[in-house]
Design an enzyme around this catalytic site. Sequence first.
Site, PDB file in Angstrom:
ATOM      1  N   ARG A 181       0.864  -1.181   0.000  1.00 53.42           N
ATOM      2  CA  ARG A 181       0.000   0.000   0.000  1.00 53.42           C
ATOM      3  C   ARG A 181       0.904   1.235   0.000  1.00 53.42           C
ATOM      4  NH1 ARG A 181      -3.566  -2.746  -1.475  1.00 53.42           N
ATOM      5  NH2 ARG A 181      -5.587  -3.161  -0.498  1.00 53.42           N
TER       6      ARG A 181
ATOM      7  N   GLU B  77      -4.013   7.882  -4.672  1.00 53.55           N
ATOM      8  CA  GLU B  77      -4.324   7.207  -5.942  1.00 53.55           C
ATOM      9  C   GLU B  77      -5.651   7.700  -6.467  1.00 53.55           C
ATOM     10  OE1 GLU B  77      -4.070   2.976  -5.295  1.00 53.55           O
ATOM     11  OE2 GLU B  77      -1.988   3.085  -4.680  1.00 53.55           O
TER      12      GLU B  77
ATOM     13  N   HIS C 278      -1.562   0.714  -9.850  1.00 53.94           N
ATOM     14  CA  HIS C 278      -2.175  -0.234  -8.904  1.00 53.94           C
ATOM     15  C   HIS C 278      -2.831  -1.417  -9.643  1.00 53.94           C
ATOM     16  CE1 HIS C 278      -4.066  -0.561  -4.632  1.00 53.94           C
ATOM     17  NE2 HIS C 278      -3.898  -1.767  -5.172  1.00 53.94           N
TER      18      HIS C 278
HETATM   19  P1  NAP Z   1      -0.794 -11.720   4.473  1.00 51.30           P
HETATM   20  O1  NAP Z   1      -0.739 -13.141   4.022  1.00 51.30           O
HETATM   21  O2  NAP Z   1      -1.603 -11.383   5.680  1.00 51.30           O
HETATM   22  O3  NAP Z   1       0.730 -11.235   4.683  1.00 51.30           O
HETATM   23  C1  NAP Z   1       1.082 -10.085   5.350  1.00 51.30           C
HETATM   24  C2  NAP Z   1       2.337 -10.389   6.145  1.00 51.30           C
HETATM   25  O4  NAP Z   1       2.805  -9.173   6.744  1.00 51.30           O
HETATM   26  C3  NAP Z   1       2.095 -11.404   7.294  1.00 51.30           C
HETATM   27  O5  NAP Z   1       3.068 -12.408   7.209  1.00 51.30           O
HETATM   28  C4  NAP Z   1       2.245 -10.560   8.549  1.00 51.30           C
HETATM   29  O6  NAP Z   1       2.832 -11.238   9.625  1.00 51.30           O
HETATM   30  C5  NAP Z   1       3.199  -9.471   8.085  1.00 51.30           C
HETATM   31  N1  NAP Z   1       3.128  -8.267   8.898  1.00 51.30           N
HETATM   32  C6  NAP Z   1       2.017  -7.623   9.327  1.00 51.30           C
HETATM   33  N2  NAP Z   1       2.379  -6.513  10.017  1.00 51.30           N
HETATM   34  C7  NAP Z   1       3.731  -6.491  10.020  1.00 51.30           C
HETATM   35  C8  NAP Z   1       4.688  -5.603  10.580  1.00 51.30           C
HETATM   36  N3  NAP Z   1       4.322  -4.519  11.288  1.00 51.30           N
HETATM   37  N4  NAP Z   1       6.005  -5.881  10.381  1.00 51.30           N
HETATM   38  C9  NAP Z   1       6.375  -6.982   9.686  1.00 51.30           C
HETATM   39  N5  NAP Z   1       5.502  -7.851   9.138  1.00 51.30           N
HETATM   40  C10 NAP Z   1       4.210  -7.610   9.307  1.00 51.30           C
HETATM   41  O7  NAP Z   1      -1.344 -10.777   3.334  1.00 51.30           O
HETATM   42  P2  NAP Z   1      -1.125 -10.922   1.755  1.00 51.30           P
HETATM   43  O8  NAP Z   1      -2.259 -11.667   1.152  1.00 51.30           O
HETATM   44  O9  NAP Z   1       0.275 -11.373   1.486  1.00 51.30           O
HETATM   45  O10 NAP Z   1      -1.295  -9.374   1.322  1.00 51.30           O
HETATM   46  C11 NAP Z   1      -0.404  -8.399   1.833  1.00 51.30           C
HETATM   47  C12 NAP Z   1      -0.849  -6.995   1.448  1.00 51.30           C
HETATM   48  O11 NAP Z   1      -0.601  -6.779   0.066  1.00 51.30           O
HETATM   49  C13 NAP Z   1      -2.348  -6.712   1.588  1.00 51.30           C
HETATM   50  O12 NAP Z   1      -2.694  -6.348   2.921  1.00 51.30           O
HETATM   51  C14 NAP Z   1      -2.583  -5.580   0.622  1.00 51.30           C
HETATM   52  O13 NAP Z   1      -2.490  -4.324   1.263  1.00 51.30           O
HETATM   53  C15 NAP Z   1      -1.433  -5.726  -0.378  1.00 51.30           C
HETATM   54  N6  NAP Z   1      -1.932  -6.077  -1.732  1.00 51.30           N
HETATM   55  C16 NAP Z   1      -1.688  -5.216  -2.758  1.00 51.30           C
HETATM   56  C17 NAP Z   1      -2.147  -5.538  -4.032  1.00 51.30           C
HETATM   57  C18 NAP Z   1      -1.906  -4.614  -5.203  1.00 51.30           C
HETATM   58  O14 NAP Z   1      -2.758  -4.518  -6.067  1.00 51.30           O
HETATM   59  N7  NAP Z   1      -0.753  -3.962  -5.289  1.00 51.30           N
HETATM   60  C19 NAP Z   1      -2.842  -6.734  -4.262  1.00 51.30           C
HETATM   61  C20 NAP Z   1      -3.055  -7.577  -3.175  1.00 51.30           C
HETATM   62  C21 NAP Z   1      -2.597  -7.251  -1.919  1.00 51.30           C
HETATM   63  P3  NAP Z   1       2.116 -12.473  10.397  1.00 51.30           P
HETATM   64  O15 NAP Z   1       2.250 -13.649   9.479  1.00 51.30           O
HETATM   65  O16 NAP Z   1       2.905 -12.618  11.641  1.00 51.30           O
HETATM   66  O17 NAP Z   1       0.703 -12.028  10.614  1.00 51.30           O
END
Ligand code: NAP
Length: 322
Positions: free
Chosen positions: A237, A266, A285
């Site tokens: 993000r 955005e 995005h």
């Molecule tokens: P996810 O599986 O929940 O992965 C997020 C990871 O970040 C988890 O392993 C979490 O740790 C870790 N985390 C959370 N807070 C943290 C912190 N303060 N410091 C270090 N690590 C931290 O989510 P995902 O499916 O991979 O998606 C991640 C993010 O990508 C979404 O929330 C979204 O904002 C973004 N995204 C962007 C797009 C785009 O179009 N560019 C598309 C999809 C997603 P834990 O395992 O310990 O909980």
Amino acid sequence: MTKRILVYRPLDEGQLARLERDFHVDYLPEVSRAEDPAFLDALTQAHGLVGASLPITPKLLDRAPHLEAIASISVGYDNYPVDELTRRCILLCNTPDVLTETTADTGFLLIMATARRAVELAGMVQRGEWRESIGRESFGTDVHGKTLGMVGFGRIGAAIARRGALGFGMSILYSNSSPKPALEDELGAQRRDFNDLLAEADIVCVTVPLTPDTQHLFGAREFALMKSSAIFINVARGKVVDETALIEALRKGIPHAAGLDVFEREPLPTDSPLPHMTNVVALPHIGSATQETRTAMADLAVANILAALNGERPPSPVNAST
Ligand code: NAP
């Protein structure tokens, strides 16, 4: 009384038909602002919402007295006040997993395009400026064999790292709130303290969710810790990064270059210098934006709202205990 669902992002005919079988649907696919009078009007009667990208504030929730469930067409849920929804017993659902591989493809696209200067050099060809073999001043840097530092090692972070380790022979470092022993075994990934990762990685790639803890996680201090040759990639993000500090850092040359799919505001304001910087690859995005994946995300959102409004457990709830 038939319950009403307000849909404020495009769905295909089949998805709409599934909703209309049991519910009345207010379909406003072009709404871009929550202040839109038609959106506000439909909100007052809605039992369910299906959409994305609009911040749903407590003030908006005050205008939705019948609301029971929200199905976001996204995995990130930073646009929703989760605690407030839980307090009001409103169920929030998201779309994890179905977009993981496509978003990881986008992350790797940015890594490759930024390292090899693909957009800048394609522009040179397009403008008819390719008149002789390119010289050293146009060389990129290798991706294979380098050290990839993942900040956030969840679903998308792991999928990007898998591409790097298995496809490009990269060493994987990660910084994540919890350890990931299974991924350490699978990919030989090593956990690092955040600051150490910034100093060691050739490519720093961010995939954390936007939360109060991660807002402006990257600022002047963090960029200064990176190698002068480092490449910075953000597919998480925009607000995870202090964009003013990033622009300043890129002008100073540390990091060397950046690949960005997301921005603090955005669409990116037209006066932003980022798209004009030759060491930046900026995308609008498009992390999950393929036909297949956007269809799968909308299918999952439809399944979520149908289950939630029928009193069943939806496939992917965020605040499941409500
Ligand atoms: P996810 O599986 O929940 O992965 C997020 C990871 O970040 C988890 O392993 C979490 O740790 C870790 N985390 C959370 N807070 C943290 C912190 N303060 N410091 C270090 N690590 C931290 O989510 P995902 O499916 O991979 O998606 C991640 C993010 O990508 C979404 O929330 C979204 O904002 C973004 N995204 C962007 C797009 C785009 O179009 N560019 C598309 C999809 C997603 P834990 O395992 O310990 O909980």
